[in-house]
Design a protein around this motif. Structure first.
Motif, PDB file in Angstrom:
ATOM      1  N   LYS A 117       0.849  -1.189   0.000  1.00 50.23           N
ATOM      2  CA  LYS A 117       0.000   0.000   0.000  1.00 50.23           C
ATOM      3  C   LYS A 117       0.886   1.240   0.000  1.00 50.23           C
ATOM      4  CE  LYS A 117      -3.656   2.649   0.680  1.00 50.23           C
ATOM      5  NZ  LYS A 117      -4.686   2.863  -0.368  1.00 50.23           N
ATOM      6  N   PHE A 118       0.765   2.053  -1.063  1.00 48.70           N
ATOM      7  CA  PHE A 118       1.480   3.323  -1.147  1.00 48.70           C
ATOM      8  C   PHE A 118       0.517   4.440  -0.734  1.00 48.70           C
ATOM      9  CE2 PHE A 118       3.747   0.594  -4.041  1.00 48.70           C
ATOM     10  CZ  PHE A 118       5.076   0.971  -3.935  1.00 48.70           C
ATOM     11  N   GLU A 119       1.026   5.409  -0.002  1.00 49.82           N
ATOM     12  CA  GLU A 119       0.202   6.550   0.378  1.00 49.82           C
ATOM     13  C   GLU A 119       1.074   7.800   0.533  1.00 49.82           C
ATOM     14  OE1 GLU A 119      -1.486   6.567   4.301  1.00 49.82           O
ATOM     15  OE2 GLU A 119      -0.005   5.130   5.059  1.00 49.82           O
ATOM     16  N   ILE A 120       0.451   8.953   0.271  1.00 47.24           N
ATOM     17  CA  ILE A 120       1.124  10.241   0.475  1.00 47.24           C
ATOM     18  C   ILE A 120       0.552  10.870   1.740  1.00 47.24           C
ATOM     19  CG2 ILE A 120       1.562  12.543  -0.480  1.00 47.24           C
ATOM     20  CD1 ILE A 120       1.126  11.385  -3.255  1.00 47.24           C
ATOM     21  N   ARG A 121       1.428  11.152   2.674  1.00 45.70           N
ATOM     22  CA  ARG A 121       1.005  11.848   3.881  1.00 45.70           C
ATOM     23  C   ARG A 121       1.400  13.312   3.741  1.00 45.70           C
ATOM     24  NH1 ARG A 121       2.646   7.454   8.663  1.00 45.70           N
ATOM     25  NH2 ARG A 121       1.557   5.671   7.689  1.00 45.70           N
ATOM     26  N   ARG A 122       0.578  14.186   4.340  1.00 45.49           N
ATOM     27  CA  ARG A 122       0.805  15.607   4.154  1.00 45.49           C
ATOM     28  C   ARG A 122       0.646  16.366   5.463  1.00 45.49           C
ATOM     29  NH1 ARG A 122      -4.341  15.577   1.759  1.00 45.49           N
ATOM     30  NH2 ARG A 122      -3.586  13.840   0.496  1.00 45.49           N
TER      31      ARG A 122
END
Length: 467
Positions: free
Chosen positions: A373-378
């Protein structure tokens, strides 16, 4: 009889100096500060209402004149309304060098020579004085929507509250023969924020979060605003991750990323690219992380040393690049989904009288590999503190050029806050045509051309009367 030579009188000299120089200059500065702003049209984004080479005056007091030595404004007697042609500070550049109001103090606006700042923490060998020659830039566009309006763009046409806008003044110049999914041509419906509206950072797509970053920076000019993104895979941070096949559409606002893609992959174009094409290659997440962090691409080496003052200049980083980033991360997850749902033929040990095989099918869990699972956190930070929510403080406006197909405007960089509004365009006081650049101010031998280049019919035209 000879006249006696008059004795020098300091009192008389000072009175003359006050009357002839100091008072007129002071009055001119007051007018420039509080009443009018002169503006030259540098491009064709407002055609056919305004032309390149038009010089106009804008009324500052209409929307509120600036208060000296502060980032506040006196109250105006009106807000920008739909149809107004407005001069405003471009929100795509930092108001302070490096976007750092704690480090820099604005000294003064030198008009055509730009802005001067004092650097309180210069690096070794650098001067304190900083010259921001080309910014922050002022833009001129038409206000097409205000707080509470629903905006959408389909096939390049503007819709406000669901109604196609063919009746606004300067109702639009369309020159494109083909349409794409660029911000110029397509924007899903969204609402222009109103005072009191609350945004939740975690719920926003990256591009709209980039618009919120700009809004926060406009409303909080005395505090630093930072935008941090990080890439995670299975809860492990991987900011140096390289996308093997990063896809970028060929659009006007993708120039920064396209240049980086060509450079990184040493690509040589074998055929002409047109708007709407897609190119792909290796790209690093770190490139987007750094650009989004600084918000602006410095055009002059920030480590330059020596000299009386240090120059700075910036290029805007468009939020549509973050939409591309989010889309490519979604493609990674889709690839993981696809690979997890397919199981190849597996050979197992069997009795010596023959071999046996077990064939996996989509949906098997015994042999299916675990999907990643790839995700962008901001994180959006104001004054160094993370924001989970943000409440809008001032009215917001959506700006577009009348030359709809050739205008960098709010479709790309979002809303303009009331505080960034400078003046209401009022009258054209001079206009001349010089597309071939045959007239050059620095070359006296070309001055004779000027009278023949003046657009006499445009002089004195009121902006609101041009349709």
């Amino acid at each position: 009889m000879e006249n006696k030579e008059e004795k020098f009188s300091a009192k008389k000299f000072l009175k003359g100096l006050l009357r002839e120089i100091i008072v007129p200059v002071a009055l001119a500065l007051i007018v420039i500060q509080y009443v009018i702003q002169a503006f030259q049209i540098p491009s064709g984004s407002m055609e056919d209402t305004l032309h390149t080479g038009d010089f106009l005056l804008g009324l500052k007091f209409t929307y509120g004149s600036p208060i000296p030595f502060s980032n506040q404004k006196f109250p105006g007697y009106a807000y920008p309304a739909k149809g107004d042609v407005v001069i405003f500070r471009y929100p795509g550049e930092p108001e302070y060098p490096d976007g750092n109001p704690a480090r820099y103090t604005h000294l003064f606006n030198a008009l055509m020579f730009g802005n001067l700042y004092w650097d309180h923490e210069p690096k070794a060998g650098q001067p304190h004085l900083v010259h921001y020659a080309d910014g922050p830039k002022d833009y001129i566009k038409r206000c097409v929507a205000t707080s509470g309006d629903t905006v959408a763009v389909h096939k390049g046409r503007l819709y406000i509250n669901g109604v196609l806008q063919d009746t606004l003044p300067g109702r639009g110049k369309y020159t494109a023969t083909a349409r794409t999914f660029s911000p110029r041509d397509e924007r899903d419906a969204f609402v222009v924020p109103s005072v009191g509206d609350t945004f939740t950072v975690a719920d926003m797509p990256l591009e709209k979060l980039w618009w919120l970053r700009s809004l926060v920076a406009q409303e909080n000019p005395d505090e630093s605003v930072e935008f941090e993104i990080s890439l995670w895979k299975d809860s492990v941070e991987i900011n140096n991750y390289d996308f093997e096949n990063f896809r970028i559409p060929v659009e006007n606002d993708r120039g920064l990323a396209l240049n980086e893609l060509f450079r990184r992959n040493r690509m040589v174009l074998q055929q002409r690219l047109t708007q709407g094409d897609t190119v792909s290659g290796v790209m690093s997440f770190a490139y987007f992380k750094e650009l989004s962090r600084i918000g602006y691409l410095p055009m002059i080496d920030p480590n330059i040393q020596g000299g009386f003052m240090r120059p700075v200049s910036y290029m805007a980083f468009e939020g549509s690049l973050l939409r591309d980033l989010e889309g490519n991360v979604a493609l990674l997850n889709q690839a993981e989904e696809d690979s997890a749902g397919t199981v190849e033929m597996v050979e197992v040990d069997a009795p010596q009288d023959g071999a046996a095989t077990v064939e996996g099918v989509a949906g098997d869990t015994l042999d299916a590999p675990a999907k990643s699972k790839f995700e962008i956190r901001r994180r959006l930070l104001l004054g160094g503190k993370p924001l989970e929510t943000y409440v809008v403080k001032t009215p917001q406006f959506f700006m577009m050029g009348d030359n709809h197909d050739n205008s960098a405007d709010s479709r790309y960089w979002g809303f303009v806050s009331l505080r960034n509004i400078r003046a209401k365009a009022f009258v054209i006081y001079f206009s001349f045509e010089n597309d071939d650049e045959a007239f050059v101010l620095k070359n006296p031998f070309t001055w004779w051309r000027l009278p023949f280049r003046i657009r006499w019919g445009r002089l004195g035209k009121m902006i609101h009367m041009i349709d």
